[in-house]
Design a protein around this motif. Structure first.
Motif, PDB file in Angstrom:
ATOM      1  N   VAL A  55      -2.404   7.847   4.212  1.00  0.00           N
ATOM      2  CA  VAL A  55      -1.161   7.109   4.414  1.00  0.00           C
ATOM      3  C   VAL A  55      -0.129   8.025   5.067  1.00  0.00           C
ATOM      4  CG1 VAL A  55      -1.662   5.556   2.491  1.00  0.00           C
ATOM      5  CG2 VAL A  55      -0.273   7.595   2.076  1.00  0.00           C
ATOM      6  N   HIS A  59       4.559   4.988   2.967  1.00  0.00           N
ATOM      7  CA  HIS A  59       4.225   4.746   1.556  1.00  0.00           C
ATOM      8  C   HIS A  59       5.485   4.702   0.697  1.00  0.00           C
ATOM      9  CE1 HIS A  59       1.897   4.794  -2.133  1.00  0.00           C
ATOM     10  NE2 HIS A  59       2.555   5.865  -2.539  1.00  0.00           N
ATOM     11  N   TYR A 187     -10.943   4.087   8.298  1.00  0.00           N
ATOM     12  CA  TYR A 187      -9.743   4.114   7.463  1.00  0.00           C
ATOM     13  C   TYR A 187      -9.470   2.751   6.844  1.00  0.00           C
ATOM     14  CZ  TYR A 187      -8.766   8.615   9.689  1.00  0.00           C
ATOM     15  OH  TYR A 187      -8.852   9.916  10.127  1.00  0.00           O
ATOM     16  N   LEU A 191      -8.904   1.961   2.890  1.00  0.00           N
ATOM     17  CA  LEU A 191      -7.613   1.432   2.450  1.00  0.00           C
ATOM     18  C   LEU A 191      -7.775   0.073   1.769  1.00  0.00           C
ATOM     19  CD1 LEU A 191      -5.591   2.472   5.602  1.00  0.00           C
ATOM     20  CD2 LEU A 191      -5.051   3.218   3.275  1.00  0.00           C
ATOM     21  N   GLU A 192      -8.614  -0.768   2.336  1.00  0.00           N
ATOM     22  CA  GLU A 192      -8.813  -2.102   1.774  1.00  0.00           C
ATOM     23  C   GLU A 192      -9.511  -2.029   0.415  1.00  0.00           C
ATOM     24  OE1 GLU A 192     -11.546  -4.744   3.818  1.00  0.00           O
ATOM     25  OE2 GLU A 192     -10.107  -6.372   3.614  1.00  0.00           O
ATOM     26  N   SER A 194      -9.725   0.627  -1.675  1.00  0.00           N
ATOM     27  CA  SER A 194      -8.951   1.361  -2.674  1.00  0.00           C
ATOM     28  C   SER A 194      -7.718   0.601  -3.140  1.00  0.00           C
ATOM     29  CB  SER A 194      -8.548   2.736  -2.129  1.00  0.00           C
ATOM     30  OG  SER A 194      -7.732   2.608  -0.977  1.00  0.00           O
ATOM     31  N   ALA A 195      -7.247  -0.341  -2.337  1.00  0.00           N
ATOM     32  CA  ALA A 195      -6.071  -1.126  -2.723  1.00  0.00           C
ATOM     33  C   ALA A 195      -6.389  -2.164  -3.786  1.00  0.00           C
ATOM     34  CB  ALA A 195      -5.470  -1.808  -1.497  1.00  0.00           C
ATOM     35  N   LEU A 205      -0.895  -1.363   6.661  1.00  0.00           N
ATOM     36  CA  LEU A 205      -2.284  -1.035   6.957  1.00  0.00           C
ATOM     37  C   LEU A 205      -2.455  -0.661   8.425  1.00  0.00           C
ATOM     38  CD1 LEU A 205      -5.157  -0.933   5.786  1.00  0.00           C
ATOM     39  CD2 LEU A 205      -5.371  -3.367   6.321  1.00  0.00           C
ATOM     40  N   TYR A 208      -0.867   2.804   9.111  1.00  0.00           N
ATOM     41  CA  TYR A 208      -1.663   3.925   8.631  1.00  0.00           C
ATOM     42  C   TYR A 208      -2.831   4.203   9.578  1.00  0.00           C
ATOM     43  CZ  TYR A 208       0.911   3.296   4.240  1.00  0.00           C
ATOM     44  OH  TYR A 208       1.896   3.194   3.294  1.00  0.00           O
ATOM     45  N   TYR A 282      -2.214   2.290  -4.728  1.00  0.00           N
ATOM     46  CA  TYR A 282      -0.894   2.412  -4.096  1.00  0.00           C
ATOM     47  C   TYR A 282       0.178   1.679  -4.910  1.00  0.00           C
ATOM     48  CZ  TYR A 282      -4.470   3.310  -0.632  1.00  0.00           C
ATOM     49  OH  TYR A 282      -5.601   3.781  -0.008  1.00  0.00           O
TER      50      TYR A 282
END
Length: 309
Positions: A55, A59, A187, A191-192, A194-195, A205, A208, A282
């Motif tokens: 990120v 953030h 990435y 990101l998807e 882990s969110a 998104l 980043y 996040y």
């Protein structure tokens, strides 16, 4: 739905310098700071913000105005290689990055401040608190488990938080061959996943992924993972030194959850745990109101305690 459908076309994301009016000159090249959101008041407790991978300072887009309105002076800082080119800096051992942060703080003559660290920024923040115990009045760690600390992530995070990225990033030469040209998939997938089910705002998104597509950023980001052996040695030393700064450990239920606090207790005797039910990796983006209020209350309490001593 594919990552490209989710994030949409490349666009300019409004940056945190526009929040709450922005106030100061733009930071110098390579300084790591975003001076545009730093309050000019000498009476405000500085709050240094260290984000992680993958990120950027976006953030902090929700917490910065909350901190300003609460009477604090937020100081967002980007460590080398996290969304920006690292330049000639190539030492990603977290204790060395803590030294880099300390030098920037000394340059600014910040002698009393709070720290908020997310992901790798959390590990670095813990090291900073260890080497500057009289300066750091309070420490917030968001979604980070220190390298080498053996702690189980509880469900549902254990079923959702990705584990593939660490081993993949540590294999020398592999990501360098496979990721270029596929940054949205690489990435975006992390990101998807882990969110968690709440996801991230599509504009964040996109921002980043765009930042980490910058030349040189892939290699620097991988460097953060390839110092694991040294990082584990340094964390073992923290078990002996101990971090006596009060810590607020924030986890997302769909990511690390209560493991954030459990992983810090072996090195810090004063840890307060907070798990946000709707968040993944996040919380300050996914539940900014709840997370922001908890942080402000924590900072106020410990800033007052240190002032009274």
């Amino acid at each position: 739905m594919s990552i490209s459908q989710l994030i949409g076309p490349r666009r300019v994301h409004p940056d945190i310098s526009a929040l709450d009016g922005g106030c100061c000159a733009v930071a110098g090249v390579g300084s790591g700071w975003d001076d545009r959101v730093v309050s000019a008041s000498a009476n405000r407790l500085p709050v240094v913000l260290l984000h992680g991978w993958p990120v950027t300072q976006e953030h902090w887009r929700h917490i910065v105005p909350l901190l300003q309105r609460a009477g604090f002076a937020p100081h967002p800082m980007t460590m080398p290689g996290l969304g920006e080119a690292a330049g000639e800096f190539d030492r990603f051992r977290k204790s060395e990055l803590a030294g880099w942060v300390r030098d920037r703080l000394v340059e600014r003559e910040l002698t009393r401040f709070a720290l908020v660290g997310h992901d790798w920024g959390g590990t670095v923040a813990v090291h900073v608190a260890a080497v500057m115990p009289r300066a750091v009045v309070a420490l917030v760690v968001e979604e980070e488990i220190l390298p080498g600390v053996d702690v189980e992530i509880p469900a549902p995070g254990s079923e959702r938080y990705p584990t593939w990225h660490g081993p993949f990033n540590r294999v020398h030469g592999l990501a360098e061959q496979l990721v270029p040209g596929r940054e949205a998939a690489y990435y975006g997938t992390f990101l998807e996943e882990s969110a968690g089910p709440g996801g991230l705002e599509p504009m964040a998104l996109r921002a980043y992924i765009d930042a980490y597509t910058t030349p040189g950023v892939l290699e620097s980001g991988l460097g953060y993972y390839r110092t694991r052996v040294d990082d584990i040695v340094d964390v073992k030393r923290l078990h002996e030194v101990r971090v006596h700064t009060p810590v607020l450990a924030i986890g997302g239920r769909y990511a690390m959850g209560s493991a954030v606090a459990e992983g810090l207790r072996p090195v810090a005797p004063d840890v307060t745990a907070l798990v946000l039910d709707q968040s993944g990796h996040y919380p300050l983006e996914q539940e900014p109101g709840l997370a922001g209020r908890a942080i402000i209350e924590f900072l106020r309490r410990h800033a007052a305690e240190t002032t009274a001593r």
